[in-house]
Design an enzyme around this catalytic site. Structure first.
Site, PDB file in Angstrom:
ATOM      1  CE  LYS A  22     -10.113   5.070  -3.529  1.00 17.72           C
ATOM      2  NZ  LYS A  22      -9.331   3.835  -3.419  1.00 17.72           N
ATOM      3  CG  ASN A  23      -5.974   5.717  -3.576  1.00 16.82           C
ATOM      4  OD1 ASN A  23      -6.879   5.198  -2.925  1.00 16.82           O
ATOM      5  ND2 ASN A  23      -5.766   5.445  -4.848  1.00 16.82           N
ATOM      6  CB  CYS A 116      -9.941  -6.247  -6.633  1.00 11.63           C
ATOM      7  SG  CYS A 116      -8.724  -5.328  -7.536  1.00 11.63           S
ATOM      8  NE  ARG A 121      -4.369  -4.200  -6.600  1.00  9.43           N
ATOM      9  CZ  ARG A 121      -5.264  -3.249  -6.337  1.00  9.43           C
ATOM     10  NH1 ARG A 121      -6.511  -3.419  -6.713  1.00  9.43           N
ATOM     11  NH2 ARG A 121      -4.922  -2.157  -5.678  1.00  9.43           N
ATOM     12  CG  ASP A 307      -5.519   4.614  -9.892  1.00  9.66           C
ATOM     13  OD1 ASP A 307      -5.223   4.995  -8.754  1.00  9.66           O
ATOM     14  OD2 ASP A 307      -5.440   3.426 -10.238  1.00  9.66           O
ATOM     15  NE  ARG A 399     -13.937  -0.005  -2.802  1.00 10.08           N
ATOM     16  CZ  ARG A 399     -13.079  -1.017  -2.816  1.00 10.08           C
ATOM     17  NH1 ARG A 399     -13.320  -2.077  -3.549  1.00 10.08           N
ATOM     18  NH2 ARG A 399     -11.985  -0.987  -2.119  1.00 10.08           N
TER      19      ARG A 399
HETATM   20  C1  EPZ Z   1      -2.381   1.613  -5.073  1.00  7.90           C
HETATM   21  O1  EPZ Z   1      -2.692   0.232  -5.056  1.00  7.90           O
HETATM   22  C2  EPZ Z   1      -3.706   2.344  -5.233  1.00  7.90           C
HETATM   23  N1  EPZ Z   1      -4.569   2.043  -4.085  1.00  7.90           N
HETATM   24  C3  EPZ Z   1      -4.380   1.907  -6.537  1.00  7.90           C
HETATM   25  O2  EPZ Z   1      -5.556   2.685  -6.685  1.00  7.90           O
HETATM   26  C4  EPZ Z   1      -3.445   2.229  -7.700  1.00  7.90           C
HETATM   27  O3  EPZ Z   1      -4.022   1.765  -8.886  1.00  7.90           O
HETATM   28  C5  EPZ Z   1      -2.090   1.533  -7.475  1.00  7.90           C
HETATM   29  O4  EPZ Z   1      -1.542   1.931  -6.192  1.00  7.90           O
HETATM   30  C6  EPZ Z   1      -1.072   1.888  -8.548  1.00  7.90           C
HETATM   31  O5  EPZ Z   1      -0.883   3.272  -8.563  1.00  7.90           O
HETATM   32  C7  EPZ Z   1      -4.349   2.714  -2.932  1.00  7.90           C
HETATM   33  O6  EPZ Z   1      -3.450   3.538  -2.805  1.00  7.90           O
HETATM   34  C8  EPZ Z   1      -5.280   2.392  -1.800  1.00  7.90           C
HETATM   35  P1  EPZ Z   1       0.772  -1.356  -6.067  1.00  7.90           P
HETATM   36  P2  EPZ Z   1      -1.556  -0.833  -4.612  1.00  7.90           P
HETATM   37  O7  EPZ Z   1       1.177  -2.143  -4.859  1.00  7.90           O
HETATM   38  O8  EPZ Z   1      -0.640  -0.225  -3.624  1.00  7.90           O
HETATM   39  C9  EPZ Z   1       2.344  -5.424  -7.892  1.00  7.90           C
HETATM   40  C10 EPZ Z   1      -7.836   3.042  -6.968  1.00  7.90           C
HETATM   41  O9  EPZ Z   1      -8.442   3.011  -8.027  1.00  7.90           O
HETATM   42  N2  EPZ Z   1       2.649  -5.816  -6.512  1.00  7.90           N
HETATM   43  O10 EPZ Z   1       1.481  -0.086  -6.345  1.00  7.90           O
HETATM   44  O11 EPZ Z   1      -2.248  -2.095  -4.226  1.00  7.90           O
HETATM   45  C11 EPZ Z   1       0.839  -5.296  -8.141  1.00  7.90           C
HETATM   46  O12 EPZ Z   1       0.286  -6.565  -8.446  1.00  7.90           O
HETATM   47  C12 EPZ Z   1      -6.807   1.982  -6.651  1.00  7.90           C
HETATM   48  O13 EPZ Z   1      -7.952   3.951  -6.109  1.00  7.90           O
HETATM   49  C13 EPZ Z   1       3.279  -7.041  -6.295  1.00  7.90           C
HETATM   50  O14 EPZ Z   1       3.574  -7.791  -7.221  1.00  7.90           O
HETATM   51  O15 EPZ Z   1      -0.786  -1.058  -5.970  1.00  7.90           O
HETATM   52  C14 EPZ Z   1       0.780  -4.337  -9.304  1.00  7.90           C
HETATM   53  O16 EPZ Z   1       1.006  -5.059 -10.505  1.00  7.90           O
HETATM   54  C15 EPZ Z   1      -6.903   0.850  -7.635  1.00  7.90           C
HETATM   55  N3  EPZ Z   1       3.557  -7.405  -5.012  1.00  7.90           N
HETATM   56  C16 EPZ Z   1       1.969  -3.402  -9.058  1.00  7.90           C
HETATM   57  O17 EPZ Z   1       2.825  -4.104  -8.128  1.00  7.90           O
HETATM   58  C17 EPZ Z   1       3.259  -6.609  -3.939  1.00  7.90           C
HETATM   59  O18 EPZ Z   1       3.560  -6.989  -2.781  1.00  7.90           O
HETATM   60  C18 EPZ Z   1       1.594  -2.066  -8.456  1.00  7.90           C
HETATM   61  O19 EPZ Z   1       0.799  -2.335  -7.320  1.00  7.90           O
HETATM   62  C19 EPZ Z   1       2.615  -5.370  -4.179  1.00  7.90           C
HETATM   63  C20 EPZ Z   1       2.328  -4.989  -5.482  1.00  7.90           C
END
Ligand code: EPZ
Length: 420
Positions: A22-23, A116, A121, A307, A399
């Site tokens: 999915k990702n 969420c 996020r 994850d 999802r």
């Molecule tokens: C991706 O989310 C995945 N989703 C998530 O999978 C996964 O848990 C996550 O990466 C970490 O591996 C998809 O790919 C669709 P991040 P993402 O931006 O990109 C902080 C699932 O279960 N951050 O890597 O949203 C954030 O708060 C989902 O399939 C900022 O501070 O995660 C977090 O603490 C859940 N500012 C950390 O970085 C930003 O602008 C990592 O988030 C962006 C992120």
């Protein structure tokens, strides 16, 4: 609303085929916005998030067919660049249309994704990087209003934190920008790497793929000639089924995987006493003599995946001894703990770490899913709980897990989907 009912206690056996990731499929579908021609994408999982993104793309003007895990999509017909709230609120990954729309059209309005269950996020890193590329970004009535009239220009970007969708957004934006973009501290997840490979096959010059530094030479708004491709297997789905075999201490085979994407998960399972026979695109899990308590610390790829944290926590309730789970990426990714405690688990939370006492007999209960991966942890607990477990709000599961009941049933699980 429907719920899953599981009668625990069965040993598992046989094999399970893993679906497309999915990702990986989400950014790859968004990247079709950059393409001047239609293309075919194979091994796309038929799950809710994918259908939500396809709906969003069709609202913008894309046309597509989706059957037998194959998407034939033409996004060159897009006429609108407004991703409205009613879709984005159901799936925050809609933010992946921001980079490609802005780069291809010079303007877009994307509803701010909500937070969420697992955390706030934010998308500040996405927005800061786009501003460095010349975008004017405003937040107006809950929308990101982005403009780049003369197109985006290449820039040097250093991400303060590693962000998966942030990296994907900027990679797609850079593909059509004018000049060279360097991204330092870029995410190295396999899903990010496949996006780079698909863009390279479409003619975008990208160097450093797989490292934490990418250099991308944009086409200056020249749309891409994207080639057909197949989505990589879902390493998190594969890890989830491996944990199902592990928690029931059964022998199972997991098919259609890319083993190197699962190294951290394999290492942890072997460390806990399971033996794994790894083949080119499958793995056989063999039961452990004794399941050993171990600790995990989540980190970005290739470290232990966040994850998989909830699924391992369920497994640790069956390990002998005390395990510690440290969640380093999200501020609230322990929503499964209270539900596992309702099933009898002995888990103590302190800030970003959880202490899990094992080996504890769990008991069936009514529990509530809160987010995609927490829900899968409740299924795993239900596999070994005494009695019946009912998992409510399973739209979270739908999802991201394709044909979930059928795959578990085929492994020997007594599971059924019922109406409330
Ligand atoms: C991706 O989310 C995945 N989703 C998530 O999978 C996964 O848990 C996550 O990466 C970490 O591996 C998809 O790919 C669709 P991040 P993402 O931006 O990109 C902080 C699932 O279960 N951050 O890597 O949203 C954030 O708060 C989902 O399939 C900022 O501070 O995660 C977090 O603490 C859940 N500012 C950390 O970085 C930003 O602008 C990592 O988030 C962006 C992120």
């Amino acid at each position: 609303m429907n719920y899953l009912q599981i009668n625990g206690g069965n040993k598992l056996n046989g094999s399970v085929r893993i679906s497309g990731a999915k990702n990986a499929a989400l950014p790859l579908l968004a990247s079709t916005i950059l393409s001047k021609n239609p293309l075919t994408i194979k091994n796309v999982p038929n799950v809710k998030d994918i259908n939500t993104l396809l709906k969003l793309l069709s609202n913008l003007g894309s046309t597509f067919t989706f059957s037998d895990n194959k998407v034939i999509i033409n996004s060159s017909t897009i006429t609108s660049t407004m991703a409205n709230y009613d879709i984005v609120k159901t799936m925050r990954a809609s933010i992946l249309t921001l980079g490609p729309l802005l780069s291809a059209f010079g303007h877009c309005e994307i509803s701010l994704p909500g937070g969420c269950a697992i955390g706030q996020r934010p998308i500040d890193l996405h927005l800061k990087a786009l501003e460095l590329m010349g975008a004017e970004i405003e937040i107006k009535q809950g929308y990101v209003v982005a403009k780049a009239k003369k197109g985006l220009k290449g820039a040097n970007i250093v991400f303060d934190k590693i962000t998966v969708t942030g990296s994907e957004n900027i990679i797609m934006a850079a593909a059509l920008a004018k000049g060279e973009t360097k991204i330092v501290n870029v995410a190295k997840e396999p899903e990010v790497i496949q996006l780079c490979q698909v863009l390279q096959d479409a003619g975008v010059q990208i160097s450093g793929v797989g490292s934490n530094e990418l250099v991308i030479n944009g086409t200056d708004r020249e749309k891409l000639d994207m080639k057909d491709f197949s989505v990589i297997p879902d390493r998190i789905e594969a890890g989830t089924y491996l944990c199902a075999g592990a928690i029931t201490n059964s022998k199972i085979t997991v098919l259609d995987i890319i083993p190197e994407h699962l190294e951290a998960v394999f290492n942890k399972l072997e460390d806990m006493g399971f033996s794994l026979k790894i083949h080119e695109n499958s793995v056989i899990l063999e039961p452990a003599q004794k399941i050993e308590a171990r600790s995990i610390v989540t980190s970005e790829y290739p470290g232990f995946p966040t994850d998989m944290q909830a699924q391992f926590m369920a497994l640790m309730t069956q390990a002998n001894g005390v395990s510690i789970v440290e969640e380093r990426l999200f501020e609230n990714r322990f929503m499964h703990v209270s539900e596992l405690q309702r099933m009898g688990a002995s888990i103590m939370l302190r800030g970003s770490s959880a202490t899990v006492q094992g080996k504890i007999q769990l008991y069936g209960a009514d529990v509530m899913a809160t987010d995609l991966r927490a829900s899968s942890a409740l299924i795993l607990a239900g596999l070994i709980a005494k009695g019946t477990t009912k998992i409510h709000r399973i739209y979270h599961l739908d999802r991201g897990y394709e044909n979930l009941e059928k795959k578990f049933k085929d492994l020997g699980v007594d599971i059924i989907r019922l109406d409330e």
